[in-house]
Motif scaffolding. Structure first.
Motif, PDB file in Angstrom:
ATOM      1  N   ASP A 129      -0.097 -21.324 -12.648  1.00 32.92           N
ATOM      2  CA  ASP A 129       0.100 -21.459 -14.092  1.00 32.92           C
ATOM      3  C   ASP A 129      -0.402 -22.799 -14.641  1.00 32.92           C
ATOM      4  N   GLY A 130      -1.148 -23.562 -13.799  1.00 31.01           N
ATOM      5  CA  GLY A 130      -1.680 -24.837 -14.255  1.00 31.01           C
ATOM      6  C   GLY A 130      -0.709 -25.994 -14.053  1.00 31.01           C
ATOM      7  N   GLN A 131       0.530 -25.668 -13.674  1.00 31.66           N
ATOM      8  CA  GLN A 131       1.534 -26.710 -13.413  1.00 31.66           C
ATOM      9  C   GLN A 131       1.384 -27.199 -11.972  1.00 31.66           C
ATOM     10  N   VAL A 132       2.082 -28.305 -11.652  1.00 33.49           N
ATOM     11  CA  VAL A 132       2.163 -28.710 -10.252  1.00 33.49           C
ATOM     12  C   VAL A 132       3.601 -28.513  -9.776  1.00 33.49           C
ATOM     13  N   VAL A 133       3.727 -28.097  -8.507  1.00 32.69           N
ATOM     14  CA  VAL A 133       5.047 -27.845  -7.929  1.00 32.69           C
ATOM     15  C   VAL A 133       5.383 -28.992  -6.984  1.00 32.69           C
ATOM     16  N   ASP A 134       6.586 -29.552  -7.154  1.00 30.49           N
ATOM     17  CA  ASP A 134       7.058 -30.616  -6.263  1.00 30.49           C
ATOM     18  C   ASP A 134       7.365 -29.986  -4.900  1.00 30.49           C
ATOM     19  N   ILE A 135       6.695 -30.444  -3.840  1.00 31.36           N
ATOM     20  CA  ILE A 135       6.887 -29.812  -2.529  1.00 31.36           C
ATOM     21  C   ILE A 135       7.765 -30.665  -1.609  1.00 31.36           C
ATOM     22  N   GLN A 171       5.045 -15.792  -1.834  1.00 30.62           N
ATOM     23  CA  GLN A 171       3.937 -16.702  -2.122  1.00 30.62           C
ATOM     24  C   GLN A 171       3.520 -16.623  -3.587  1.00 30.62           C
ATOM     25  N   THR A 172       3.411 -15.406  -4.137  1.00 24.93           N
ATOM     26  CA  THR A 172       3.024 -15.274  -5.543  1.00 24.93           C
ATOM     27  C   THR A 172       4.242 -15.368  -6.455  1.00 24.93           C
ATOM     28  N   THR A 173       5.275 -14.604  -6.136  1.00 22.88           N
ATOM     29  CA  THR A 173       6.389 -14.471  -7.072  1.00 22.88           C
ATOM     30  C   THR A 173       7.163 -15.767  -7.255  1.00 22.88           C
ATOM     31  N   HIS A 174       7.424 -16.467  -6.176  1.00 23.04           N
ATOM     32  CA  HIS A 174       8.209 -17.697  -6.298  1.00 23.04           C
ATOM     33  C   HIS A 174       7.342 -18.952  -6.276  1.00 23.04           C
ATOM     34  N   TRP A 175       6.356 -18.975  -5.368  1.00 22.65           N
ATOM     35  CA  TRP A 175       5.594 -20.209  -5.147  1.00 22.65           C
ATOM     36  C   TRP A 175       4.345 -20.322  -6.021  1.00 22.65           C
ATOM     37  N   LYS A 176       4.083 -19.312  -6.809  1.00 22.44           N
ATOM     38  CA  LYS A 176       2.925 -19.316  -7.720  1.00 22.44           C
ATOM     39  C   LYS A 176       1.636 -19.694  -6.975  1.00 22.44           C
TER      40      LYS A 176
END
Ligand SMILES: C[S@@+](CC[C@H](N)C(=O)[O-])C[C@H]1O[C@@H](n2cnc3c(N)ncnc32)[C@H](O)[C@@H]1O
Length: 270
Positions: free
Chosen positions: A36-42, A103-108
């Motif tokens: 979605d163009g955002q970054v996810v804190d890993i 992978q898709t549904t939660h982790w985008k």
């Protein structure tokens, strides 16, 4: 080194440089770009750089023809394993099987995107968007054999047991199952059962490769690794490094139909 492997190591897509650049970006930013163009804190779930180093060195020492990974998330662990395998000269096409139902549904798709950036996706890495208990039996039925598995999925005793059970059925003797987050009681119970009832031994890395010799016993065991299972505390916890336990398969399963070895035995104190 064969010309093919030399070519792959230098090759831009799926080569060492681009894998290393992808790892470095994830480790330094502790975040990953999402769909979605955002970054996810890993930071809260991806393996640490030190744990990645353990995985990389094991993959390099084992030089497996094929490997399996349960739980992709950011794919940081996958990237370390691929780099270790590549530098050992053993990263064949479609030889890395990774599964993650969310992978898709939660982790985008943070993991898928990183694998794609490294040039590994659908080339050397096959990503199955389904739970391990669905993907593993299918790989077994297809006749898959492998020599290294990393289990870092749904950390509950019953899930880990099912995943290790199927991994074992595909594992060659001498191969290794690596587990993450050994501070969790479910993982500790699993390890205590597996090492007392199956032909697996804890091993650790040393310069020459993997060894089953107990490390320095004078070193106190970390408090979060003291479990309710004496076999775990005495014979397994000392092998845990960066939260990772390596279990090497020493023989195929040959138990009698009614075999059971106690794995929470507490000797009486006199
Ligand atoms: C702790 S994270 C893995 C972190 C990963 N090793 C990394 O370096 O980013 C656990 C992962 O397991 C996945 N997972 C949960 N249940 C699963 C299952 N039944 N089979 C496979 N993966 C599962 C989660 O979606 C999550 O991506």
């Amino acid at each position: 080194m064969t010309p093919d492997i030399q070519c792959k190591i230098q090759d831009e897509a799926g080569g060492i440089e681009v894998i290393s650049a992808t790892i470095d970006a994830l480790v330094s930013r502790r975040s990953a770009p999402a769909d979605d163009g955002q970054v996810v804190d890993i930071g809260g779930f991806a393996i640490s750089a030190d744990a990645g180093d353990v995985l990389e060195r094991v993959a390099n020492a084992l030089s497996p023809k094929a490997s399996i990974e349960v739980g992709c998330a950011s794919a940081l662990s996958t990237l370390y394993i691929c780099r270790g395998r590549l530098t050992s000269g053993a990263l064949g096409e479609n030889s890395v099987h990774v599964m993650d139902p969310k992978q898709t549904t939660h982790w985008k798709n943070i993991g898928r995107r990183s694998l794609d950036r490294a040039g590994l996706l659908n080339r050397t890495v096959k990503l199955y968007e389904e739970p391990a208990h669905v993907a593993l039996p299918r790989l077994l039925a297809e006749g898959t054999r492998m020599q290294f598995a990393f289990i870092d999925g749904w950390h509950m005793l019953d899930y880990v047991m099912v995943e290790a059970f199927y991994c074992d059925m595909m594992m060659d003797i001498g191969g290794v199952i690596a587990l993450h987050d050994l501070w969790m009681p479910g993982l500790q119970a699993f390890a205590a059962f597996w090492c007392t009832n199956r032909h697996y031994e804890p091993v650790r890395l040393q310069a020459a490769g993997l060894t089953s010799y107990l490390p320095d016993s004078s070193k106190p065991i970390r408090q979060d690794l003291v479990s309710a299972f004496p076999p775990f505390n005495e014979r397994i916890a000392p092998f845990v490094e960066e939260g990772i336990l390596l279990l090497r398969k020493t023989s195929d399963d040959d138990r009698r139909w009614d075999a059971f070895h106690e794995f929470n035995y507490r000797p009486s104190i006199t």
